[in-house]
Design a protein around this motif. Structure first.
Motif, mmCIF file in Angstrom:
data_model
loop_
_atom_site.group_PDB
_atom_site.id
_atom_site.type_symbol
_atom_site.label_atom_id
_atom_site.label_comp_id
_atom_site.label_asym_id
_atom_site.label_seq_id
_atom_site.Cartn_x
_atom_site.Cartn_y
_atom_site.Cartn_z
ATOM 1 N N TYR A 385 0.819 -1.204 0.000
ATOM 2 C CA TYR A 385 0.000 0.000 0.000
ATOM 3 C C TYR A 385 0.859 1.263 0.000
ATOM 4 C CZ TYR A 385 -3.381 3.493 1.639
ATOM 5 O OH TYR A 385 -4.165 4.616 1.771
ATOM 6 N N PHE A 386 2.057 1.164 0.574
ATOM 7 C CA PHE A 386 2.892 2.341 0.788
ATOM 8 C C PHE A 386 3.905 2.507 -0.348
ATOM 9 C CE2 PHE A 386 1.514 0.587 4.795
ATOM 10 C CZ PHE A 386 0.974 1.696 5.447
ATOM 11 N N PRO A 387 4.182 3.748 -0.715
ATOM 12 C CA PRO A 387 5.274 3.987 -1.664
ATOM 13 C C PRO A 387 6.618 3.831 -0.951
ATOM 14 C CG PRO A 387 4.283 6.067 -0.994
ATOM 15 C CD PRO A 387 3.450 4.979 -0.373
ATOM 16 N N TYR A 388 7.610 3.256 -1.642
ATOM 17 C CA TYR A 388 8.940 3.032 -1.067
ATOM 18 C C TYR A 388 9.990 3.677 -1.972
ATOM 19 C CZ TYR A 388 6.665 -0.442 1.926
ATOM 20 O OH TYR A 388 5.847 -1.072 2.833
ATOM 21 N N ASP A 389 11.054 4.060 -1.354
ATOM 22 C CA ASP A 389 12.155 4.693 -2.083
ATOM 23 C C ASP A 389 13.205 3.640 -2.417
ATOM 24 O OD1 ASP A 389 13.761 6.549 -3.264
ATOM 25 O OD2 ASP A 389 14.604 7.322 -1.378
ATOM 26 N N TYR A 390 12.842 2.714 -3.287
ATOM 27 C CA TYR A 390 13.777 1.688 -3.725
ATOM 28 C C TYR A 390 14.564 2.208 -4.942
ATOM 29 C CZ TYR A 390 10.892 -1.555 -0.950
ATOM 30 O OH TYR A 390 10.206 -2.187 0.064
ATOM 31 N N PRO A 391 15.747 1.655 -5.193
ATOM 32 C CA PRO A 391 16.531 2.076 -6.366
ATOM 33 C C PRO A 391 15.792 1.747 -7.654
ATOM 34 C CG PRO A 391 17.919 0.899 -4.801
ATOM 35 C CD PRO A 391 16.510 0.719 -4.326
ATOM 36 N N ALA A 392 15.686 2.710 -8.560
ATOM 37 C CA ALA A 392 15.001 2.528 -9.835
ATOM 38 C C ALA A 392 15.996 2.040 -10.885
ATOM 39 C CB ALA A 392 14.365 3.844 -10.270
ATOM 40 N N PRO A 393 15.514 1.393 -11.930
ATOM 41 C CA PRO A 393 16.431 0.905 -12.986
ATOM 42 C C PRO A 393 17.015 2.074 -13.778
ATOM 43 C CG PRO A 393 14.147 0.577 -13.629
ATOM 44 C CD PRO A 393 14.107 1.045 -12.215
ATOM 45 N N ASP A 394 18.206 1.848 -14.269
ATOM 46 C CA ASP A 394 18.850 2.846 -15.131
ATOM 47 C C ASP A 394 18.298 2.732 -16.547
ATOM 48 O OD1 ASP A 394 20.430 3.721 -13.027
ATOM 49 O OD2 ASP A 394 22.009 2.225 -13.450
ATOM 50 N N ALA A 395 18.547 3.753 -17.308
ATOM 51 C CA ALA A 395 18.078 3.752 -18.691
ATOM 52 C C ALA A 395 18.715 2.603 -19.457
ATOM 53 C CB ALA A 395 18.425 5.080 -19.356
ATOM 54 N N GLY A 396 17.917 1.909 -20.246
ATOM 55 C CA GLY A 396 18.404 0.792 -21.042
ATOM 56 C C GLY A 396 18.368 -0.528 -20.314
ATOM 57 N N GLU A 397 18.059 -0.528 -18.995
ATOM 58 C CA GLU A 397 17.964 -1.787 -18.251
ATOM 59 C C GLU A 397 16.544 -2.346 -18.359
ATOM 60 O OE1 GLU A 397 21.347 -0.991 -14.790
ATOM 61 O OE2 GLU A 397 19.219 -1.011 -14.281
ATOM 62 N N ALA A 398 16.319 -3.401 -17.591
ATOM 63 C CA ALA A 398 14.980 -3.979 -17.518
ATOM 64 C C ALA A 398 14.013 -2.922 -16.969
ATOM 65 C CB ALA A 398 15.007 -5.217 -16.634
#
Length: 789
Positions: A385-398
């Motif tokens: 339910y909650f938003p988390y500050d997880y690392p996002a993928p870089d451009a060109g990745e999955a």
């Protein structure tokens, strides 16, 4: 008295017809039938017309207003009085009342008409044998003798009885306000409650030879009235049913509860007995317009013509408060995941879940002062339910990046948590394709509630502001049948769309199948290449026409999702929330399920997270974890019971799984028990084989499969689970919510860890909380702690 007057009296006596009990019973039956035929056809109040028949005192008043001379008034009054005394049988009775010894019981039973020569005596006998007392609710033991008993006490001759003695009733002698009593044909301000009751008992006695439908000998004669109270206007005879039938109107009366037993020949009818041994209400020859019964029951009434009707009852105001509304809510029945022994079953497979409905349902229950049903607690939906500050993928990745860590379990120092996090990318909003939306709105009778259809309308108003001019909106409603309310309309025509939404009203049954078929047909007409089509179903899930079984709905929706139109579900209201059906629809429609209980939740789901809910970046996302038996003795997946997959489903691209929307994150948590830990619940195998895993320090291995939007072949991501690490704020808060969910389900794995520990852990790891979601979670923990006590 001279001979002329005697002759006149004799002529009047011979010309006056004698009371006919059979004729009166026929008139009563006709009135009963006429009233029953009219029941349900007149919903508005039926006041007595002002120009109707005038009463006695109304006529007297008119006469007095007409006279202009006191002499004329005196003269006419004297003439009326003399005429009444000397020219009428009633007047003669007043001049020379007969002795009680001249009256037999047979005569008593036959003298209930307007020409009864014994009426004044009977009233006097009744009143003289009943001690005067104030009405009292506690007078349960007060009884009065029946008229036949009074006559026997006076030494009156006993004749062949025409009816069994009336059962004893309460002794209340509070005069009524001028009631007109059938059978007596007179108006008096001195008549008491019991006089009317006895007269009606006589009417019932005249019907004793009628055939009454069989009832349980042990059960009540009539069980529709749980309270012995009559209010103004509650009862009324059928108007104008017969010229011989008088109207009974009880203006204001309360009867105390007192024991009363049904006689074997008692007539089954409205208001005779309440089934609890308490005093009955007076039974006029009519059906009460307002029946006091248990909520949801129907009362069977038997007319004197032999007809049987079933009347739905309504609760009294007191019962409406004391009795809770019926609860027909339905939730998935999957039991919590079992503890797995790694050497026996080292592989765990499940589909991701980005739904949030369970958390909102839990919040709704706690806000109402109730702990939620255990089956309503889906821990993965609480965590996600909650938003988390997880690392996002870089451009060109999955399209998403996995982050995996392990750390000590907050509620057990001898176990560890494996935290698996997926963070989806957020594409540039300017690049999103046009959106085709079909609002499929449940307008059945069950949606007639402030927390359902009215809240739904307000929620969709918020959503319209997020659409672009090139987007299109159509509206389909369904109740007993389905129909299109708004043809595909450009989102720029906001006024037209709002008017269509505002025109919706609730009523009828719930043909969910018909609504879905109509919505998919409309979506097909809107579909174009490069555009996104989505049906948003807003309902309480109460499908009772067409397909209503969740398994059948799965097959229906599964056939439709392959067309490229996805289905999301928004739940509204409580009391009959069919959460199981909503889950089946959303999971098989490649959509999401959310529950809207407040306008703030509508803002979160339909405004803040609209892009992620409507635009998928990865489809059929599956997770499979293989644990190393040399390092992990036992494990259990916390939540995801409704998303479990078979081991072989992971590599089967034909097996459906969850979708990941733009910018969405997904969290999954395992609790594992290291080999040699005192927390291990199972004994190690004596003959465990030596494998290469014994030389590896990996706890396990995570594999993820997903499909690019529009693709049929999945892609694979793999990553190992390394040893224990220090958890961050996001992982710790997710662990606090996982503990909170297990407390609500009363799981047995938490030991002495309780709400205080969950509150402390969540408070210490709230991090950035711009919208207050995490702060609200702490408040809900505190509320649940209080309710659990």
């Amino acid at each position: 008295m001279n001979d002329d007057l005697n002759d006149l009296k004799a002529m009047m006596d011979s010309a006056t017809p004698r009371p006919d009990a059979a004729r009166r019973a026929e008139n009563v039956a006709l009135a009963q039938k006429n009233f029953e035929d009219l029941q349900g056809s007149r919903t508005a109040p039926r006041p007595t017309p002002a120009n109707g028949p005038k009463g006695l005192w109304t006529g007297v008043k008119t006469m007095l207003n007409t006279f202009t001379s006191k002499a004329a008034l005196t003269t006419t009054t004297a003439l009326v009085a003399c005429g009444f005394l000397f020219l009428t049988p009633q007047g003669q009775d007043l001049l020379s009342p007969p002795s009680s010894s001249d009256i037999t019981r047979t005569e008593f039973d036959a003298t209930t008409g307007p020409n009864s020569e014994t009426e004044p005596l009977l009233q006097e006998e009744l009143l003289s044998d009943m001690p005067a007392q104030e009405p009292s609710i506690g007078a349960e033991d007060a009884v009065i003798p029946s008229p036949p008993q009074i006559l026997e006490d006076r030494g009156v001759a006993e004749a062949e009885p025409s009816a069994p003695p009336a059962p004893p009733g309460p002794a209340v002698n509070e005069p009524l306000t001028s009631p007109v009593v059938p059978g007596l044909g007179t108006t008096t301000s001195e008549m008491t409650d019991n006089d009317i009751l006895q007269t009606l008992d006589d009417i019932a006695a005249n019907r004793a030879d009628e055939v009454v439908p069989d009832r349980d000998a042990e059960g009540p004669v009539f069980d529709a009235m749980p309270t012995a109270e009559l209010k103004e206007g509650d009862m009324e005879a059928a108007p104008d049913a017969s010229p011989n039938l008088e109207r009974l109107r009880v203006d204001s009366m309360q009867r105390p509860a007192a024991p009363r037993t049904a006689s074997p020949n008692a007539v089954t009818g409205t208001g005779m007995f309440d089934g609890s041994g308490r005093a009955p209400l007076i039974e006029p020859p009519a059906v009460p317009r307002h029946l006091r019964g248990q909520n949801g029951e129907s009362v069977t009434l038997h007319s004197y013509s032999g007809e049987t009707i079933s009347v739905p009852t309504r609760p009294s105001p007191t019962e409406a408060i004391s009795q809770p509304l019926p609860n027909t809510e339905d939730f998935p029945t999957e039991a919590p995941n079992d503890l797995k022994i790694t050497s026996d079953d080292p592989v765990s497979t499940f589909s991701i879940d980005v739904d949030t409905a369970a958390y909102s349902v839990i919040r709704s229950s706690l806000s109402r002062g109730q702990l939620p049903p255990a089956q309503a607690v889906r821990i993965e939906e609480m965590i996600n339910y909650f938003p988390y500050d997880y690392p996002a993928p870089d451009a060109g990745e999955a399209p998403f990046r996995p982050t995996i860590s392990s750390f000590q379990t907050p509620w057990n120092a001898d176990t560890q948590l494996v935290h698996i996090a997926l963070q989806g990318e957020m594409p540039a909003l300017d690049d999103r394709p046009p959106l085709n939306l079909v609002f499929l709105i449940d307008t059945s009778g069950s949606m007639n509630d402030p927390a359902k259809l009215p809240l739904l309308k307000q929620s969709f108003r918020l959503m319209l502001d997020q659409l672009r001019p090139e987007d299109e909106v159509a509206i389909v409603e369904y109740a007993g049948s389905a129909g299109q309310v708004l043809a595909p309309t450009a989102a720029s025509e906001r006024t037209t769309i709002l008017q269509a939404i505002q025109s919706l009203g609730a009523g009828g049954s719930t043909n969910g199948q018909g609504g879905l078929q109509q919505a998919y047909a409309v979506a097909d007409t809107m579909k174009e290449d490069g555009q996104v089509s989505r049906i948003i179903l807003a309902t309480d899930g109460d499908f009772n026409v067409g397909i209503s079984n969740p398994n059948a709905l799965k097959d229906f929706i599964a056939d439709k999702r392959d067309t490229g139109t996805y289905l999301s579900v928004l739940g509204f209201g409580r009391g009959n929330l069919d959460d199981a059906t909503m889950q089946a629809l959303a999971q098989n429609g490649n959509g999401t399920a959310a529950y809207i209980d407040t306008l703030s939740e509508a803002q979160k789901v339909l405004v803040d997270q609209l892009t992620g809910a409507l635009f998928p970046i990865a489809g059929d996302v599956k997770v499979q974890v293989e644990f190393n038996p040399a390092q992990v003795a036992e494990y259990r997946l916390i939540g995801y019971e409704t998303r479990a997959l078979a081991r072989e489903d992971f590599n089967n691209d034909k097996v459906d799984a969850g979708e990941l929307g733009a910018g969405h994150s997904v969290t999954a948590i395992y609790e594992i028990t290291p080999v040699g830990s005192p927390a291990q619940l199972s004994d190690p195998l004596r003959y465990a084989p030596n494998t290469v895993a014994a030389s590896s320090d990996e706890l396990g291995y995570v594999k993820l499969r997903y499909k690019e939007p529009g693709e049929d072949t999945s892609q694979l991501i793999e990553t190992p689970i390394i040893g224990e690490s220090i958890p961050g704020t996001e992982a710790n808060f997710a662990a606090a919510i996982a503990g909170f969910g297990q407390l609500l389900r009363d799981d047995s794995y938490l030991g002495d860890w309780g709400y205080d520990d969950a509150i402390a852990l969540a408070n210490a790891n709230r991090g950035e909380d711009p919208f207050g979601y995490r702060t609200e979670a702490v408040q809900l923990m505190r509320l649940a702690q209080s309710l659990s006590r």
